[in-house]
Design an enzyme around this catalytic site. Sequence first.
Site, PDB file in Angstrom:
ATOM      1  N   TYR A 155       3.303 -37.665 -36.700  1.00 22.60           N
ATOM      2  CA  TYR A 155       4.046 -36.522 -36.148  1.00 22.60           C
ATOM      3  C   TYR A 155       4.905 -37.016 -34.977  1.00 22.60           C
ATOM      4  O   TYR A 155       6.089 -36.675 -34.876  1.00 22.60           O
ATOM      5  CB  TYR A 155       3.032 -35.468 -35.696  1.00 22.60           C
ATOM      6  CG  TYR A 155       3.610 -34.217 -35.080  1.00 22.60           C
ATOM      7  CD1 TYR A 155       4.048 -33.160 -35.865  1.00 22.60           C
ATOM      8  CD2 TYR A 155       3.687 -34.074 -33.689  1.00 22.60           C
ATOM      9  CE1 TYR A 155       4.550 -31.995 -35.284  1.00 22.60           C
ATOM     10  CE2 TYR A 155       4.179 -32.925 -33.104  1.00 22.60           C
ATOM     11  CZ  TYR A 155       4.605 -31.886 -33.909  1.00 22.60           C
ATOM     12  OH  TYR A 155       5.111 -30.737 -33.330  1.00 22.60           O
ATOM     13  N   LYS A 159       8.940 -36.892 -34.656  1.00 25.35           N
ATOM     14  CA  LYS A 159       9.629 -36.158 -33.584  1.00 25.35           C
ATOM     15  C   LYS A 159      10.490 -37.101 -32.740  1.00 25.35           C
ATOM     16  O   LYS A 159      11.564 -36.711 -32.272  1.00 25.35           O
ATOM     17  CB  LYS A 159       8.622 -35.401 -32.708  1.00 25.35           C
ATOM     18  CG  LYS A 159       7.880 -34.284 -33.457  1.00 25.35           C
ATOM     19  CD  LYS A 159       8.813 -33.195 -33.977  1.00 25.35           C
ATOM     20  CE  LYS A 159       8.085 -32.014 -34.580  1.00 25.35           C
ATOM     21  NZ  LYS A 159       8.996 -30.971 -35.083  1.00 25.35           N
TER      22      LYS A 159
HETATM   23  N1  LIG Z   1       2.804 -25.114 -31.896  1.00 27.49           N
HETATM   24  C1  LIG Z   1       3.034 -26.116 -31.050  1.00 27.49           C
HETATM   25  O1  LIG Z   1       2.229 -26.410 -30.145  1.00 27.49           O
HETATM   26  C2  LIG Z   1       4.329 -26.887 -31.154  1.00 27.49           C
HETATM   27  C3  LIG Z   1       4.687 -27.697 -30.065  1.00 27.49           C
HETATM   28  C4  LIG Z   1       5.858 -28.431 -30.115  1.00 27.49           C
HETATM   29  C5  LIG Z   1       6.658 -28.343 -31.245  1.00 27.49           C
HETATM   30  N2  LIG Z   1       6.296 -27.561 -32.304  1.00 27.49           N
HETATM   31  C6  LIG Z   1       7.183 -27.523 -33.470  1.00 27.49           C
HETATM   32  O2  LIG Z   1       7.603 -26.191 -33.698  1.00 27.49           O
HETATM   33  C7  LIG Z   1       7.951 -26.049 -35.070  1.00 27.49           C
HETATM   34  C8  LIG Z   1       7.318 -24.779 -35.618  1.00 27.49           C
HETATM   35  O3  LIG Z   1       5.905 -24.937 -35.598  1.00 27.49           O
HETATM   36  P1  LIG Z   1       4.895 -23.739 -35.308  1.00 27.49           P
HETATM   37  O4  LIG Z   1       4.140 -24.082 -34.113  1.00 27.49           O
HETATM   38  O5  LIG Z   1       5.590 -22.464 -35.384  1.00 27.49           O
HETATM   39  O6  LIG Z   1       3.887 -23.937 -36.543  1.00 27.49           O
HETATM   40  P2  LIG Z   1       3.526 -23.000 -37.808  1.00 27.49           P
HETATM   41  O7  LIG Z   1       3.153 -21.655 -37.349  1.00 27.49           O
HETATM   42  O8  LIG Z   1       2.556 -23.782 -38.604  1.00 27.49           O
HETATM   43  O9  LIG Z   1       4.912 -22.897 -38.572  1.00 27.49           O
HETATM   44  C9  LIG Z   1       5.432 -23.968 -39.314  1.00 27.49           C
HETATM   45  C10 LIG Z   1       6.478 -23.432 -40.250  1.00 27.49           C
HETATM   46  O10 LIG Z   1       7.013 -24.518 -41.030  1.00 27.49           O
HETATM   47  C11 LIG Z   1       7.018 -24.120 -42.391  1.00 27.49           C
HETATM   48  N3  LIG Z   1       6.913 -25.271 -43.267  1.00 27.49           N
HETATM   49  C12 LIG Z   1       5.944 -26.218 -43.312  1.00 27.49           C
HETATM   50  N4  LIG Z   1       6.226 -27.106 -44.269  1.00 27.49           N
HETATM   51  C13 LIG Z   1       7.388 -26.728 -44.837  1.00 27.49           C
HETATM   52  C14 LIG Z   1       8.182 -27.242 -45.894  1.00 27.49           C
HETATM   53  N5  LIG Z   1       7.835 -28.345 -46.554  1.00 27.49           N
HETATM   54  N6  LIG Z   1       9.320 -26.604 -46.212  1.00 27.49           N
HETATM   55  C15 LIG Z   1       9.678 -25.467 -45.560  1.00 27.49           C
HETATM   56  N7  LIG Z   1       8.966 -24.928 -44.561  1.00 27.49           N
HETATM   57  C16 LIG Z   1       7.828 -25.555 -44.214  1.00 27.49           C
HETATM   58  C17 LIG Z   1       5.842 -23.168 -42.549  1.00 27.49           C
HETATM   59  O11 LIG Z   1       6.031 -22.253 -43.624  1.00 27.49           O
HETATM   60  P3  LIG Z   1       5.475 -22.397 -45.128  1.00 27.49           P
HETATM   61  O12 LIG Z   1       4.082 -22.895 -45.047  1.00 27.49           O
HETATM   62  O13 LIG Z   1       5.629 -20.990 -45.628  1.00 27.49           O
HETATM   63  O14 LIG Z   1       6.399 -23.332 -45.821  1.00 27.49           O
HETATM   64  C18 LIG Z   1       5.940 -22.407 -41.234  1.00 27.49           C
HETATM   65  O15 LIG Z   1       6.854 -21.355 -41.358  1.00 27.49           O
HETATM   66  C19 LIG Z   1       7.491 -27.320 -35.765  1.00 27.49           C
HETATM   67  O16 LIG Z   1       8.597 -28.176 -35.963  1.00 27.49           O
HETATM   68  C20 LIG Z   1       6.520 -27.929 -34.777  1.00 27.49           C
HETATM   69  O17 LIG Z   1       6.463 -29.323 -34.905  1.00 27.49           O
HETATM   70  C21 LIG Z   1       5.144 -26.820 -32.275  1.00 27.49           C
END
Ligand SMILES: NC(=O)c1ccc[n+]([C@@H]2O[C@H](COP(=O)([O-])OP(=O)(O)OC[C@H]3O[C@@H](n4cnc5c(N)ncnc54)[C@H](OP(=O)(O)O)[C@@H]3O)[C@@H](O)[C@H]2O)c1
Length: 348
Positions: A155, A159
Amino acid sequence: MRPLHEQSVVITGASSGIGRRTAIEFAKRGAQVTLAARNDSALKEVASEIRRDGGKAHVVVTDVAEWPQVERLAEAAAAHYGRIDTWVNNAGVSVYAHFEDLLVEEIDRIIRVDLLGQIYGAKAALPYMRKQGEGTIINVASELGVRGAPLQSIYCAAKHGVKGFTEALRLELDHENSGVRTTLILPGATNTPFFAHSRSKLGAKASPPGIVYEPEAVAEAIVFAAEHPRRDIFVGVSAKSYDWLQRLSPAMADQMSLMAGASIEKQKSHEPDNGRDTLFEPWTGHGAERGDYPGRTSSWYTKVFEHHPALKVAALGAVAGTFAAGLLGLARRNGNGHETGNGWRLRG
Ligand SMILES: NC(=O)c1ccc[n+]([C@@H]2O[C@H](COP(=O)([O-])OP(=O)(O)OC[C@H]3O[C@@H](n4cnc5c(N)ncnc54)[C@H](OP(=O)(O)O)[C@@H]3O)[C@@H](O)[C@H]2O)c1
């Protein structure tokens, strides 16, 4: 940049967490949104919520790891709304494990979704933005895009890759005065279903270390970037502290991470892992915006300093000035000089 109520916005990962909240916030401000992810029913739920409140939403089921599907997403958004103003590359997955416990197919998949998925998104959006002579590509990285952490090696690699890709693309687009902007969003830990969705090989569900923010805080930064060109936006002072510490001394950052096993132990919750994840298949049924680790809904640091980089420069200047004045005062007190009628002169 067009005002939000005139924009057509594509958001990947809109079925859950940050993407879900971001889609709703864009729609509230009058943008026409295209929602992409794999979970069809969760996307339709988000679209109905938006339409119920008078907004416009279009659903395109997409796996961002598959180029033909991403190309089709761009075609569908442009056909539906006539243009693409902002494209938010947000979809993401992770596996919490020691590097040697990862299978090759897990490594490939994280890179395909988290890095290639964003590269494909930019490749698909650019022809439309170039034709328009304007547009914004917003890539969601992470604080782990500027500093690695254990248990999330691939990951972190993805990133860091997103950050490098965004920088290179920005230079090409700016060199040509293309009118297309790029912004990198670097959130800290955010209370989304990410930790439940991630595959865990730790014998426990993953959990966020340190200060946690709610998805609104990240959505606020993404929506802001669609109207105000910014190079990058860290969400939360803790995410920016990662960056400062890494710039100051990567070795010190290593030591702080290792202290009392901090960065390893804090990523394990006390709950057993749910045995489900979204690495290869989407979550089924309802999507959700929030996870199990409530946090702060907004970051004053981000709103003041990241949204207004000139203030950041002024604040850093003030800190440097105070530090220099402090050093001068210390030198005076240590008596290696004498006072003249005009002030202090150092000797020796
Ligand atoms: N939560 C944190 O602490 C955090 C911190 C820093 C950065 N981020 C980043 O923020 C972004 C959103 O994450 P989140 O925290 O909102 O997590 P999340 O709730 O798990 O959401 C992830 C989203 O990505 C989609 N996804 C996963 N694989 C996919 C694929 N192959 N094709 C299309 N869509 C896909 C999922 O939908 P489906 O399963 O329906 O496809 C879901 O809508 C990510 O890039 C993550 O790395 C998160």
